[in-house]
Design a protein around this motif. Structure first.
Motif, PDB file in Angstrom:
ATOM      1  N   VAL A 361       0.840  -1.204   0.000  1.00  0.00           N
ATOM      2  CA  VAL A 361       0.000   0.000   0.000  1.00  0.00           C
ATOM      3  C   VAL A 361       0.875   1.254   0.000  1.00  0.00           C
ATOM      4  O   VAL A 361       0.621   2.212  -0.732  1.00  0.00           O
ATOM      5  N   GLY A 364       2.323   1.783  -3.310  1.00  0.00           N
ATOM      6  CA  GLY A 364       1.311   2.286  -4.232  1.00  0.00           C
ATOM      7  C   GLY A 364       1.144   3.788  -4.148  1.00  0.00           C
ATOM      8  O   GLY A 364       0.891   4.462  -5.167  1.00  0.00           O
ATOM      9  N   GLU A 365       1.276   4.345  -2.945  1.00  0.00           N
ATOM     10  CA  GLU A 365       1.205   5.803  -2.794  1.00  0.00           C
ATOM     11  C   GLU A 365       2.306   6.479  -3.607  1.00  0.00           C
ATOM     12  O   GLU A 365       2.097   7.533  -4.236  1.00  0.00           O
ATOM     13  N   THR A 367       3.674   5.228  -6.271  1.00  0.00           N
ATOM     14  CA  THR A 367       3.347   5.043  -7.688  1.00  0.00           C
ATOM     15  C   THR A 367       2.400   6.142  -8.166  1.00  0.00           C
ATOM     16  O   THR A 367       2.523   6.650  -9.289  1.00  0.00           O
ATOM     17  N   ILE A 368       1.453   6.514  -7.325  1.00  0.00           N
ATOM     18  CA  ILE A 368       0.533   7.607  -7.667  1.00  0.00           C
ATOM     19  C   ILE A 368       1.297   8.919  -7.840  1.00  0.00           C
ATOM     20  O   ILE A 368       1.076   9.683  -8.793  1.00  0.00           O
ATOM     21  N   GLN A 427      -3.765   4.477 -11.573  1.00  0.00           N
ATOM     22  CA  GLN A 427      -2.971   4.222 -10.367  1.00  0.00           C
ATOM     23  C   GLN A 427      -3.773   4.530  -9.101  1.00  0.00           C
ATOM     24  O   GLN A 427      -3.631   3.845  -8.090  1.00  0.00           O
ATOM     25  N   LYS A 428      -4.627   5.552  -9.156  1.00  0.00           N
ATOM     26  CA  LYS A 428      -5.471   5.860  -7.988  1.00  0.00           C
ATOM     27  C   LYS A 428      -6.454   4.726  -7.715  1.00  0.00           C
ATOM     28  O   LYS A 428      -6.680   4.341  -6.564  1.00  0.00           O
ATOM     29  N   GLN A 431      -4.661   1.807  -6.311  1.00  0.00           N
ATOM     30  CA  GLN A 431      -4.382   1.999  -4.885  1.00  0.00           C
ATOM     31  C   GLN A 431      -5.598   1.641  -4.039  1.00  0.00           C
ATOM     32  O   GLN A 431      -5.458   1.076  -2.959  1.00  0.00           O
ATOM     33  N   ARG A 434      -5.454  -2.002  -3.760  1.00  0.00           N
ATOM     34  CA  ARG A 434      -4.455  -2.435  -2.782  1.00  0.00           C
ATOM     35  C   ARG A 434      -4.987  -2.267  -1.357  1.00  0.00           C
ATOM     36  O   ARG A 434      -4.765  -3.110  -0.494  1.00  0.00           O
ATOM     37  N   THR A 435      -5.675  -1.172  -1.130  1.00  0.00           N
ATOM     38  CA  THR A 435      -6.247  -0.938   0.199  1.00  0.00           C
ATOM     39  C   THR A 435      -7.291  -1.994   0.532  1.00  0.00           C
ATOM     40  O   THR A 435      -7.364  -2.487   1.664  1.00  0.00           O
TER      41      THR A 435
END
Length: 813
Positions: A361, A364-365, A367-368, A427-428, A431, A434-435
């Motif tokens: 996670v 992923g932040e 990546t955004i 990507q958002k 995410q 992923r969450t």
């Protein structure tokens, strides 16, 4: 009219009967007592016996224990013998009780007793050479109380606890002085069992006693020491520990608690007192003392003092520990105390799978942020240092120095890019998935840790039940020995119970291993050392952290229609809460954006604005100056031809030191070999796949919830039935056990009753834990655990249920 007078007549008759009954005087009974000498233990036994006899005979006889009929001996056979003779000759005395080993042995050696005498202090009939005739005393007016084969059984158990070669037998010195032959009999009996033995007389000087012990003695058997004070007995225990000598108590648990290593019996005083009281009652009701069986079955429970075990370095085998009750156990300060909620909270904080997803996670932040950077201005700073050949520099006429340092600043801003904008949106959404994946793992970890904790409790309960069953078998083998003594059973029956003990021990060992496995699993989930020990707190349906503590819950499942509506409510709640569905929704949103981007690629260009500023920071070497020297011959020819004066040095304009550019870039792919058509079709097909997959997951979630709720409903319903079956089985076992002790039923009937009690106990325990584990499965399937809810949130939860039921046309008060 006749009917009208019946009730008053019955009342009058009953009143006259009761008045006559209570008007009769109860027979007075005087019981005299002889104690071997001043002792605390025998006084405690006397008080217990007096209390039991008076309670048992109240309303039938007026039993008295006059103080002047309680004679205290002087620890010598002549003195005690004299006291007994005195009471035998006392016509006011109805029954005599000898409260001591010497006194009990004295009356058992007599052939003529003019009145009933009860001797409760017979340790072992073979050791003390006490007469036995078909399970009775065989001497008129004599009844005694004895556990069959005490010495042999104690030493067999003692050897299992800690093997030994030579045994010291601690016998009270006053008893040895009174009956010297007991020494030879004790050594002979131990020798017949295959061990060497040394009898040690115990007196007040404990240090002198310890000096008598042979150097090759490696274990001590402690017979009752009534002469010793509490302090003296403590000194004896301490000396045995200091010598690292394992010890075994004849008395059992009470002395093990004081520091003796091990003992077999529990509640000796209370059970013996009760048996003496029953025998007194039987005598008062007309039975002859010599016709009353002498064998008694005491409660067997191997007890081991853990502190003593550690102090002397003795650690019993698994087989022994399966049925041992530990005393003297110190609570380890480093032992973790764990509740169900703590186990879940620790797992959420420390579980490695969840920790790994936390990293995903967090990644992923980033990546955004990386995707956002593609749409923000970029600024690049660069520097270039160029070195060229000096001849080339000279021939450049000052346009290029031999050594040049140039600096550049470039700024770029994407004005429109479908690819960059789609990537950010994707990507958002990724995410979000992923969450949701993390939420799914957290639910799985919560369920796994809660289930593991409940399995630990289940295995602990199984272990306790199997140990209780083993203890019950120990009690039954004692009954079999009593039956053997009185002639109602043979040795085969005892051997059958010994076989059952071995089977029961094996069962305890197996369930102990299963408990260890459950604890290791819980430690793994909590990311703790695999075999770290911890204590647990039991969980039941009334636990405030569980939703089952709310009685209202049961109204939703009390009938078929309510339960059906409740299941439907939980399914709909799951569809809202499920992280699996939310994760798929995020994945579908990603694929929808991918499809839209693939479509936009057919018409949308990429537009970017770029500006650059450059500066020559340094020019060195040949060619750095923009001057040209005209050769003299050329100079003269030029002057002659042009008729002007030509300077010998000509200045050429230098290149600009600072430059800038600004540009707008627009790109649009015209043809890519059909790749854009393929990408759009692929995106559409993958979107279709995800939508179908979501429907399939929703089906599985609904099935999971409905199945789990049916199982939970069944396991909840079985709790009451299982408990009822367990209670009934134990009542049956008690009746059968009593009948077995009286010779009314055979061993097969008792074995069946005991097995039924064991099976129903396990079923009753299993039903509770099955329901709680099924409840964890329901809450996992719904997508949220109620023990995380606050009281306000729980009230809101029940309000939602009531509202749903009302909408379905059903209400609850």
């Amino acid at each position: 009219m006749v009917r009208g007078i019946k009730l008053p007549i019955i009342i009058v008759i009953a009143f006259l009967y009761l008045s006559n009954l209570y008007g009769q005087e109860m027979k007075n009974v005087t019981i005299a007592v002889v104690l071997d000498g001043p002792t605390t233990n025998q006084q405690m036994m006397l008080e217990s016996i007096e209390h039991e006899i008076k309670d048992l005979t109240r309303g039938e006889f007026n039993v008295q224990f006059p103080k002047d009929k309680q004679i205290l001996g002087d620890w010598t056979l002549p003195g005690i013998n004299k006291a007994i003779d005195k009471l035998l000759a006392d016509r006011t005395v109805d029954i005599i009780i000898t409260m001591g080993i010497i006194g009990s042995m004295d009356v058992c050696s007599r052939q003529l007793l003019p009145k009933p005498v009860i001797a409760p202090y017979i340790l072992d009939t073979k050791l003390q050479d006490i007469p036995v005739n078909n399970g009775k005393s065989g001497i008129k007016n004599l009844n005694y109380v004895s556990v069959p084969a005490t010495l042999e059984r104690d030493l067999t158990i003692f050897y299992e606890v800690v093997p030994f070669h030579k045994l010291a037998i601690f016998i009270n010195q006053a008893l040895i002085n009174s009956f010297p032959t007991i020494t030879n009999r004790a050594e002979t009996m131990v020798g017949e069992m295959g061990y060497k033995a040394q009898v040690v007389g115990v007196e007040h000087d404990i240090h002198a006693v310890m000096k008598q012990i042979d150097t090759d003695v490696d274990a001590v058997y402690v017979l009752p020491q009534p002469q010793l004070s509490q302090n003296e007995f403590s000194v004896l225990v301490t000396e045995l520990k200091n010598r690292k000598l394992p010890s075994f108590s004849f008395i059992g648990e009470s002395e093990v608690t004081e520091g003796i290593l091990a003992g077999l019996y529990k509640d000796v005083i209370s059970r013996t007192s009760r048996r003496v009281a029953l025998n007194v009652q039987r005598i008062l009701l007309g039975e002859t003392p010599e016709s009353i069986p002498v064998a008694i079955s005491l409660k067997q429970q191997l007890t081991i003092n853990e502190a003593t075990s550690r102090a002397i370095g003795v650690f019993p085998s698994w087989a022994v520990m399966t049925e041992a009750e530990m005393v003297g156990r110190e609570q380890r300060e480093d032992q973790r105390k764990l509740t169900l909620r703590q186990a879940v909270d620790e797992a959420i904080v420390a579980n490695l799978e969840l920790a790994a997803q936390d990293q995903a996670v967090a990644a992923g932040e980033q990546t955004i942020k990386s995707a956002q950077a593609n749409l923000l201005p970029s600024l690049n700073l660069s520097g270039t240092y160029v070195v060229i050949d000096d001849d080339l520099a000279k021939s450049s006429l000052g346009q290029q120095a031999e050594r040049t340092l140039t600096g550049n600043v470039t700024a770029t801003q994407i004005i429109y890019s479908e690819h960059a904008m789609a990537n950010l949106a994707i990507q958002k959404k990724l995410q979000e998935k992923r969450t949701m994946d993390r939420a799914q793992i957290m639910l799985d970890v919560t369920k796994a840790s809660a289930t593991a904790y409940l399995n630990v409790l289940r295995m602990k309960t199984y272990e306790r039940i199997q140990q209780e069953n083993l203890t019950r078998t120990r009690q039954n083998i004692e009954l079999a020995r009593v039956r053997e003594v009185i002639g109602s059973a043979g040795p085969a029956e005892v051997y059958r119970w010994e076989s059952e003990i071995a089977i029961n021990r094996s069962n305890v060992i197996t369930v102990n291993a299963q408990r260890n496995l459950a604890e290791i699993e819980l430690n793994r989930i909590r990311n703790r050392p695999a075999e770290e020990s911890f204590s647990t707190q039991d969980v039941d349906l009334t636990d405030s952290m569980l939703i089952t503590s709310k009685p209202k819950l049961y109204s939703y499942i009390e009938n078929l229609q309510a339960f059906k509506i409740f299941r439907k409510f939980m399914v709909e709640r799951a569809f809202k809460n499920s992280p699996e569905l939310s994760g798929l929704d995020a994945a579908i949103a990603v694929q929808q954006r991918v499809l839209r981007s693939a479509t936009n690629q057919f018409w949308s260009p990429t537009i970017a604005l770029q500006g650059q500023f450059s500066s020559i920071l340094s020019r060195e070497g040949a060619g750095k100056d923009a001057n040209f020297m005209v050769p003299p011959d050329i100079q003269s020819k030029l002057e002659e031809k042009l008729e002007i004066t030509v300077p010998s040095i000509v200045s050429i304009p230098e290149p600009a030191d600072k430059n800038w550019t600004l540009g707008l870039n627009l790109s649009f792919p015209l043809f890519e070999g059909g790749a854009r058509f393929a990408a759009r079709q692929q995106a559409q097909l993958e979107l279709n796949q995800l939508q179908i997959q979501r429907d399939a997951v929703a089906e599985r979630i609904e099935q999971r919830i409905r199945s789990a709720m049916h199982l939970a409903g069944a396991s909840l319903a079985s709790i009451k039935q299982a408990r009822f079956a367990s209670d009934a089985a134990h009542k049956s076992l008690e009746v059968v056990q009593n009948s077995y002790s009286q010779g009314l039923v055979n061993i097969t009937v008792l074995l069946d009753a005991q097995y039924a009690a064991l099976s129903t106990d396990l079923a009753a325990a299993n039903s509770v834990y099955n329901f709680l584990i099924d409840l964890m499965e329901v809450e996992r399937a719904v997508g949220g655990f109620t023990f995380f809810l606050t009281n306000k949130e729980r009230e809101a939860f029940f309000h939602d249920i009531d509202t749903y039921f009302e909408n379905c046309g059903m209400t609850f008060n």
